[in-house]
Design an enzyme around this catalytic site. Structure first.
Site, PDB file in Angstrom:
ATOM      1  N   PHE A   1     -33.553 -14.322 -11.202  1.00 24.88           N
ATOM      2  CA  PHE A   1     -32.970 -14.153 -12.532  1.00 24.88           C
ATOM      3  C   PHE A   1     -32.768 -12.664 -12.777  1.00 24.88           C
ATOM      4  CE2 PHE A   1     -36.040 -17.606 -12.266  1.00 24.88           C
ATOM      5  CZ  PHE A   1     -35.249 -18.701 -12.558  1.00 24.88           C
TER       6      PHE A   1
ATOM      7  N   ASP B   1     -41.875  -7.554 -14.653  1.00 24.71           N
ATOM      8  CA  ASP B   1     -41.041  -8.759 -14.740  1.00 24.71           C
ATOM      9  C   ASP B   1     -41.898  -9.979 -14.360  1.00 24.71           C
ATOM     10  OD1 ASP B   1     -38.714 -10.248 -15.135  1.00 24.71           O
ATOM     11  OD2 ASP B   1     -38.051  -9.998 -13.066  1.00 24.71           O
TER      12      ASP B   1
ATOM     13  N   HIS C   1     -43.832 -14.051 -19.109  1.00 24.30           N
ATOM     14  CA  HIS C   1     -43.070 -13.597 -20.270  1.00 24.30           C
ATOM     15  C   HIS C   1     -43.738 -13.927 -21.603  1.00 24.30           C
ATOM     16  CE1 HIS C   1     -40.243 -12.716 -17.204  1.00 24.30           C
ATOM     17  NE2 HIS C   1     -39.295 -12.338 -18.042  1.00 24.30           N
TER      18      HIS C   1
END
Ligand code: MG
Length: 211
Positions: free
Chosen positions: A21, A142, A145
């Site tokens: 992503f 990353d 989340h």
């Protein structure tokens, strides 16, 4: 041919095949950051998943014969679990039925020729950070989340940056309708700390420099 053109030419097809992503423009920005920063010290990412960001970063790091540490427990974040929005059934271990992105990650690294550049750390971010003492030139956040996960990653790794080190945070959505707010909240917290200056934002990738 510049190094940047070189990676598009050589790795364009591979990059298209890697699960992940990350927009191409964001990947390109990571590559360029890694190219600059890896001459100063080691680079580190949290959230390797199937290796897409790892390849962009790693190709930059490889130019300097540097090292990229890629941290991921490879058990998937909340959103990767069965029944969740970003679940990919191909990443379930057929023997155990448990999510495991590490085999796919290793395949990606091999295909990209980055086995002598990328040092995977298959562990949670907090564990990997617990006794870390090596100053880092680049940290890319990353991982999970959730607010708690992003905050933990920031608290664990931002202090490890050397002066002049770069902190990059993925998935910034100023508009809550576009995505979760945790990375954007932490990004603004980092800016408000006075410890960083903003270099630029590329799509949803925010890039800060440690003062
Ligand atoms: Mg992301």
């Amino acid at each position: 041919m510049s190094a940047t053109e070189g990676f598009n030419e050589v790795f364009g097809d591979l990059l298209k095949e890697i699960k992940g992503f990350l927009a191409a423009e964001e990947g390109r920005a990571l590559y360029e950051l890694a190219l600059t920063q890896s001459s100063l010290g080691p680079c580190l990412e949290i959230g390797g998943y199937c290796g897409l960001s790892t390849v962009y970063l790693g190709l930059g790091v490889r130019e300097n014969r540097g090292v990229l540490f890629s941290i991921d427990h490879h058990q998937g974040s909340e959103e990767h679990q069965p029944g969740e929005e970003y679940h990919d059934p191909d990443l379930l271990d057929p023997r155990t039925g448990v999510f495991n992105s590490f085999p796919e990650f290793q395949k990606t690294i091999r295909r990209a020729g980055l086995e002598d550049t990328v040092a995977p750390i298959v562990a949670g971010s907090s564990l990997a950070a617990r006794q870390w003492t090596t100053p880092l030139a680049l940290v890319f956040i990353d991982g999970g989340h959730s607010y708690e996960a992003v905050l933990n990653d920031y608290r664990a790794w931002a202090p490890q940056l050397m002066p002049g080190g770069v902190l990059a945070v993925h998935d910034l959505f100023p508009d809550p309708a576009q995505g979760g707010q945790a990375p954007y909240t932490i990004y603004r917290m980092a800016l408000a700390s006075g410890l960083f200056e903003e270099l630029k934002i590329v799509e949803t990738l925010g890039i800060l420099k440690r003062l």
